[in-house]
Design a protein around this motif. Structure first.
Motif, PDB file in Angstrom:
ATOM      1  N   HIS A  89      -9.106   4.688  -3.613  1.00 25.82           N
ATOM      2  CA  HIS A  89      -7.719   4.718  -3.151  1.00 25.82           C
ATOM      3  C   HIS A  89      -7.497   4.051  -1.792  1.00 25.82           C
ATOM      4  N   TYR A  90      -8.443   3.244  -1.366  1.00 26.72           N
ATOM      5  CA  TYR A  90      -8.289   2.465  -0.139  1.00 26.72           C
ATOM      6  C   TYR A  90      -7.967   3.337   1.074  1.00 26.72           C
ATOM      7  N   ALA A  99      -6.511  -4.340  -5.181  1.00 28.97           N
ATOM      8  CA  ALA A  99      -6.198  -3.044  -5.791  1.00 28.97           C
ATOM      9  C   ALA A  99      -5.722  -3.214  -7.221  1.00 28.97           C
ATOM     10  N   GLN A 125       0.836  -1.197   0.000  1.00 29.53           N
ATOM     11  CA  GLN A 125       0.000   0.000   0.000  1.00 29.53           C
ATOM     12  C   GLN A 125       0.874   1.251   0.000  1.00 29.53           C
ATOM     13  N   TYR A 151      -6.781  -2.635   2.824  1.00 28.04           N
ATOM     14  CA  TYR A 151      -6.028  -2.730   1.577  1.00 28.04           C
ATOM     15  C   TYR A 151      -5.724  -4.170   1.214  1.00 28.04           C
ATOM     16  N   GLU A 172      -3.914   5.899  -4.853  1.00 28.30           N
ATOM     17  CA  GLU A 172      -3.370   4.569  -4.562  1.00 28.30           C
ATOM     18  C   GLU A 172      -2.474   4.176  -5.734  1.00 28.30           C
ATOM     19  N   TYR A 217       1.256   5.334  -2.213  1.00 29.31           N
ATOM     20  CA  TYR A 217       0.481   6.346  -2.934  1.00 29.31           C
ATOM     21  C   TYR A 217       1.368   7.140  -3.883  1.00 29.31           C
TER      22      TYR A 217
END
Length: 315
Positions: free
Chosen positions: A175-176, A186, A118, A181, A126, A120
């Motif tokens: 974007h969790y 994703a 996870q 996550y 994300e 960004y």
């Protein structure tokens, strides 16, 4: 070298492009410095296209261009820096490209990340949907006017994955930020977004000179899998075993790039804009990938979030 009578799992990119003359055409391949991107660049350049190879690292891209030249590939390959996880980079690239180039005739949205931890992007997206979908969406929107201005047939090819089958679009939490996550969840969401993007793009471009397609390239042992094996000694051991022993269902990068090339050049697809390809053949994707209401909503939400991110960049 004669191409197979019918494209199949075994078809290579060079076989898929056999007999195609792309002289005078410009192709743009994102992530052309690695994996199936290299083979995509090689096939297009071999057929006479001038290829713009984009890479986060110019050094890595130049190394590939020099390697292909040493192999006897005569087509011109130009390397340009592009980081799809950074909208400032997308904007900078787009301005530089449009100042120096036309089109492109073929836009191959090949770059991507898979099953990563996870993280960004610089703009707060994300990482997987930010790179695989948002970055490519922003790039395509920037280049569409110059592609339309060509006035001759052009194509946009979006490299998705059969992993879209395990994806679901959550428009309220792309974007969790609020749900647990899942690296594969994703990834699946980002690959589903790729197909929905291509289908909406094809719909919006009806009546123009541009066609759009999406595809599953196959399961390929490339640097894209770096997060799949895990870290430490066990991950290294598994990766080494795969490299030595292999799996019968693993394609080579040359085979993996064949479907991208088919989508880019096959005359049989001219009247089938919006389709999804697997093993160089038209296949039905998962039901969620044919939801045109979701495709339209995802398009609107993507545009909204990109606009917000652009405002932050300019402030």
């Amino acid at each position: 070298m004669a191409p197979p009578k019918q494209p199949s799992w075994y078809t290579t990119a060079l076989e898929a492009v056999h007999g195609t003359n792309l002289t005078g055409k410009t192709s743009l391949v994102t992530g052309g410095n690695s994996g199936i991107g290299v083979e995509t660049v090689k096939a297009l350049a071999t057929s006479g296209s001038r290829v713009v190879l984009t890479s986060r690292s110019v050094e890595a891209g130049v190394k590939v261009a020099e390697q292909l030249k040493a192999e006897g590939v005569k087509g011109q390959i130009k390397v340009m820096q592009l980081d799809l996880a950074d909208l400032a980079s997308v904007n900078k690239f787009s301005k530089a490209y449009k100042a120096e180039e036309c089109g492109p005739d073929l836009l191959i949205l090949n770059a991507g990340v898979m099953a990563c931890p996870q993280t960004y992007t610089k703009d707060g997206f994300e990482m997987q949907i930010g790179t695989n979908h948002f970055g490519h969406f922003a790039l395509t929107k920037e280049l569409l006017p110059s592609m339309k201005a060509l006035g001759t047939p052009a194509r946009i090819v979006v490299v998705s994955s059969m992993a879209h089958e395990m994806g679901a679009i959550d428009l309220q939490d792309l974007h969790y930020r609020h749900r647990a996550y899942s690296s594969w969840g994703a990834y699946g969401q980002s690959k589903l977004a790729n197909i929905l993007f291509a289908k909406q793009l094809a719909k919006d471009l009806e009546g123009t000179n541009i066609k759009a397609y999406s595809l599953h390239p196959g399961i390929i042992n490339t640097p894209l899998t770096k997060h799949v094996y895990g870290g430490g000694y066990l991950g290294a051991a598994v990766k080494t075993a795969v490299g030595i022993i292999g799996y019968p269902w693993l394609k080579s990068p040359a085979q993996g790039a064949a479907t991208s090339i088919t989508a880019a050049v096959s005359p049989d697809l001219e009247s089938h804009s919006g389709v999804y390809l697997h093993d160089s053949q038209i296949k039905k994707p998962a039901r969620a990938a044919e939801d045109m209401d979701m495709a339209a909503e995802l398009w609107k939400e993507t545009e909204r979030q990109l606009a917000d991110a652009e405002k932050k960049l300019s402030s």
